[in-house]
Design a protein around this motif. Structure first.
Motif, PDB file in Angstrom:
ATOM      1  N   TRP A  24       0.800  -1.224   0.000  1.00 26.15           N
ATOM      2  CA  TRP A  24       0.000   0.000   0.000  1.00 26.15           C
ATOM      3  C   TRP A  24       0.832   1.272   0.000  1.00 26.15           C
ATOM      4  CZ3 TRP A  24      -1.098  -4.126   3.293  1.00 26.15           C
ATOM      5  CH2 TRP A  24      -2.158  -4.913   2.872  1.00 26.15           C
ATOM      6  N   GLY A  25       2.013   1.254   0.578  1.00 27.19           N
ATOM      7  CA  GLY A  25       2.813   2.471   0.659  1.00 27.19           C
ATOM      8  C   GLY A  25       2.347   3.352   1.806  1.00 27.19           C
ATOM      9  N   ALA A  26       2.608   4.638   1.694  1.00 28.14           N
ATOM     10  CA  ALA A  26       2.242   5.591   2.745  1.00 28.14           C
ATOM     11  C   ALA A  26       0.994   6.363   2.334  1.00 28.14           C
ATOM     12  CB  ALA A  26       3.392   6.567   2.984  1.00 28.14           C
ATOM     13  N   ALA A  27       0.099   6.554   3.289  1.00 28.98           N
ATOM     14  CA  ALA A  27      -1.109   7.340   3.034  1.00 28.98           C
ATOM     15  C   ALA A  27      -0.744   8.813   2.897  1.00 28.98           C
ATOM     16  CB  ALA A  27      -2.109   7.141   4.172  1.00 28.98           C
ATOM     17  N   ALA A  28      -1.356   9.478   1.946  1.00 31.60           N
ATOM     18  CA  ALA A  28      -1.092  10.898   1.716  1.00 31.60           C
ATOM     19  C   ALA A  28      -1.334  11.719   2.984  1.00 31.60           C
ATOM     20  CB  ALA A  28      -1.971  11.427   0.578  1.00 31.60           C
ATOM     21  N   GLU A  29      -2.360  11.361   3.744  1.00 33.47           N
ATOM     22  CA  GLU A  29      -2.666  12.093   4.980  1.00 33.47           C
ATOM     23  C   GLU A  29      -1.499  12.017   5.964  1.00 33.47           C
ATOM     24  OE1 GLU A  29      -6.053  12.320   8.491  1.00 33.47           O
ATOM     25  OE2 GLU A  29      -6.040  10.605   7.131  1.00 33.47           O
ATOM     26  N   GLU A  30      -0.878  10.840   6.080  1.00 32.39           N
ATOM     27  CA  GLU A  30       0.236  10.678   7.023  1.00 32.39           C
ATOM     28  C   GLU A  30       1.485  11.422   6.536  1.00 32.39           C
ATOM     29  OE1 GLU A  30      -0.320   9.461  10.035  1.00 32.39           O
ATOM     30  OE2 GLU A  30      -2.374   9.236   9.299  1.00 32.39           O
ATOM     31  N   VAL A  31       1.738  11.370   5.236  1.00 35.08           N
ATOM     32  CA  VAL A  31       2.877  12.121   4.680  1.00 35.08           C
ATOM     33  C   VAL A  31       2.633  13.615   4.875  1.00 35.08           C
ATOM     34  CG1 VAL A  31       4.163  12.689   2.582  1.00 35.08           C
ATOM     35  CG2 VAL A  31       3.498  10.314   3.036  1.00 35.08           C
ATOM     36  N   SER A  32       1.409  14.059   4.659  1.00 39.65           N
ATOM     37  CA  SER A  32       1.060  15.472   4.829  1.00 39.65           C
ATOM     38  C   SER A  32       1.266  15.938   6.265  1.00 39.65           C
ATOM     39  CB  SER A  32      -0.389  15.707   4.401  1.00 39.65           C
ATOM     40  OG  SER A  32      -0.739  17.055   4.551  1.00 39.65           O
ATOM     41  N   LYS A  33       0.870  15.113   7.235  1.00 46.25           N
ATOM     42  CA  LYS A  33       1.073  15.463   8.651  1.00 46.25           C
ATOM     43  C   LYS A  33       2.560  15.609   8.967  1.00 46.25           C
ATOM     44  CE  LYS A  33      -2.878  12.792  10.367  1.00 46.25           C
ATOM     45  NZ  LYS A  33      -3.206  11.592  11.175  1.00 46.25           N
ATOM     46  N   ALA A  34       3.357  14.646   8.506  1.00 47.22           N
ATOM     47  CA  ALA A  34       4.798  14.691   8.763  1.00 47.22           C
ATOM     48  C   ALA A  34       5.433  15.883   8.063  1.00 47.22           C
ATOM     49  CB  ALA A  34       5.454  13.386   8.310  1.00 47.22           C
ATOM     50  N   TRP A  35       5.010  16.156   6.834  1.00 49.62           N
ATOM     51  CA  TRP A  35       5.533  17.287   6.066  1.00 49.62           C
ATOM     52  C   TRP A  35       5.237  18.591   6.808  1.00 49.62           C
ATOM     53  CZ3 TRP A  35       4.514  17.616   0.100  1.00 49.62           C
ATOM     54  CH2 TRP A  35       5.189  18.703  -0.454  1.00 49.62           C
ATOM     55  N   GLY A  36       4.009  18.747   7.294  1.00 47.38           N
ATOM     56  CA  GLY A  36       3.653  19.961   8.029  1.00 47.38           C
ATOM     57  C   GLY A  36       4.461  20.128   9.304  1.00 47.38           C
ATOM     58  N   ALA A  37       4.653  19.036  10.039  1.00 44.68           N
ATOM     59  CA  ALA A  37       5.439  19.096  11.274  1.00 44.68           C
ATOM     60  C   ALA A  37       6.898  19.412  10.979  1.00 44.68           C
ATOM     61  CB  ALA A  37       5.329  17.775  12.033  1.00 44.68           C
ATOM     62  N   ALA A  38       7.447  18.808   9.918  1.00 43.86           N
ATOM     63  CA  ALA A  38       8.839  19.069   9.544  1.00 43.86           C
ATOM     64  C   ALA A  38       9.018  20.517   9.101  1.00 43.86           C
ATOM     65  CB  ALA A  38       9.279  18.114   8.434  1.00 43.86           C
ATOM     66  N   ALA A  39       8.080  21.026   8.320  1.00 44.39           N
ATOM     67  CA  ALA A  39       8.152  22.412   7.854  1.00 44.39           C
ATOM     68  C   ALA A  39       8.085  23.386   9.029  1.00 44.39           C
ATOM     69  CB  ALA A  39       7.028  22.697   6.855  1.00 44.39           C
ATOM     70  N   ALA A  40       7.196  23.131   9.986  1.00 47.21           N
ATOM     71  CA  ALA A  40       7.080  24.000  11.161  1.00 47.21           C
ATOM     72  C   ALA A  40       8.379  23.988  11.965  1.00 47.21           C
ATOM     73  CB  ALA A  40       5.906  23.553  12.027  1.00 47.21           C
ATOM     74  N   ALA A  41       8.955  22.800  12.175  1.00 50.79           N
ATOM     75  CA  ALA A  41      10.204  22.698  12.933  1.00 50.79           C
ATOM     76  C   ALA A  41      11.358  23.370  12.189  1.00 50.79           C
ATOM     77  CB  ALA A  41      10.540  21.234  13.200  1.00 50.79           C
ATOM     78  N   CYS A  42      11.361  23.256  10.869  1.00 55.24           N
ATOM     79  CA  CYS A  42      12.402  23.891  10.066  1.00 55.24           C
ATOM     80  C   CYS A  42      12.326  25.418  10.188  1.00 55.24           C
ATOM     81  CB  CYS A  42      12.259  23.457   8.607  1.00 55.24           C
ATOM     82  SG  CYS A  42      13.607  23.988   7.543  1.00 55.24           S
ATOM     83  N   ARG A  43      11.115  25.955  10.163  1.00 52.25           N
ATOM     84  CA  ARG A  43      10.954  27.414  10.333  1.00 52.25           C
ATOM     85  C   ARG A  43      11.485  27.858  11.692  1.00 52.25           C
ATOM     86  NH1 ARG A  43       6.066  26.008   7.869  1.00 52.25           N
ATOM     87  NH2 ARG A  43       5.927  26.827   5.739  1.00 52.25           N
ATOM     88  N   VAL A  44      11.158  27.115  12.738  1.00 53.69           N
ATOM     89  CA  VAL A  44      11.642  27.455  14.083  1.00 53.69           C
ATOM     90  C   VAL A  44      13.172  27.402  14.110  1.00 53.69           C
ATOM     91  CG1 VAL A  44      11.730  26.688  16.484  1.00 53.69           C
ATOM     92  CG2 VAL A  44       9.543  26.749  15.279  1.00 53.69           C
ATOM     93  N   ALA A  45      13.741  26.339  13.564  1.00 55.18           N
ATOM     94  CA  ALA A  45      15.198  26.167  13.583  1.00 55.18           C
ATOM     95  C   ALA A  45      15.915  27.272  12.821  1.00 55.18           C
ATOM     96  CB  ALA A  45      15.568  24.807  12.990  1.00 55.18           C
TER      97      ALA A  45
END
Length: 91
Positions: A24-45
């Protein structure tokens, strides 16, 4: 005498890992959640506003055997010790 300087840089890699098991691979919703969290952390960093656009190369996506990995790297120069001051060396 030759004059030179040295520096030490510490790199940190932050990763968000999304399971992507076959067939099945990865669900788009789960990739989207991780992408959003990574982007937020990157902005903070990087000291950016929470709604600031990230440069196109701020986040990197990798595919592992059964995972999608989103990551970014930060570098911090070491400002302590004698390694950041000019040195003289006999040639």
């Amino acid at each position: 005498m030759a004059t030179y300087t040295t520096e030490t840089v510490t790199s940190s890699v932050r990763r968000w890992i999304v399971p992507a098991e076959e067939p099945w691979g990865a669900a788009a919703e789960e990739v989207s959640k991780a992408w959003g969290a990574a982007a937020a952390a990157c902005r903070v960093a990087r000291g950016l506003d929470e709604d600031a656009l990230l440069p196109g190369d701020a986040l990197w996506f990798h595919v592992r055997d059964d995972q999608v990995v989103i990551e970014f790297t930060t570098e911090t120069p070491d400002r302590g010790g004698c390694c950041d001051c000019p040195h003289e060396m006999e040639a």
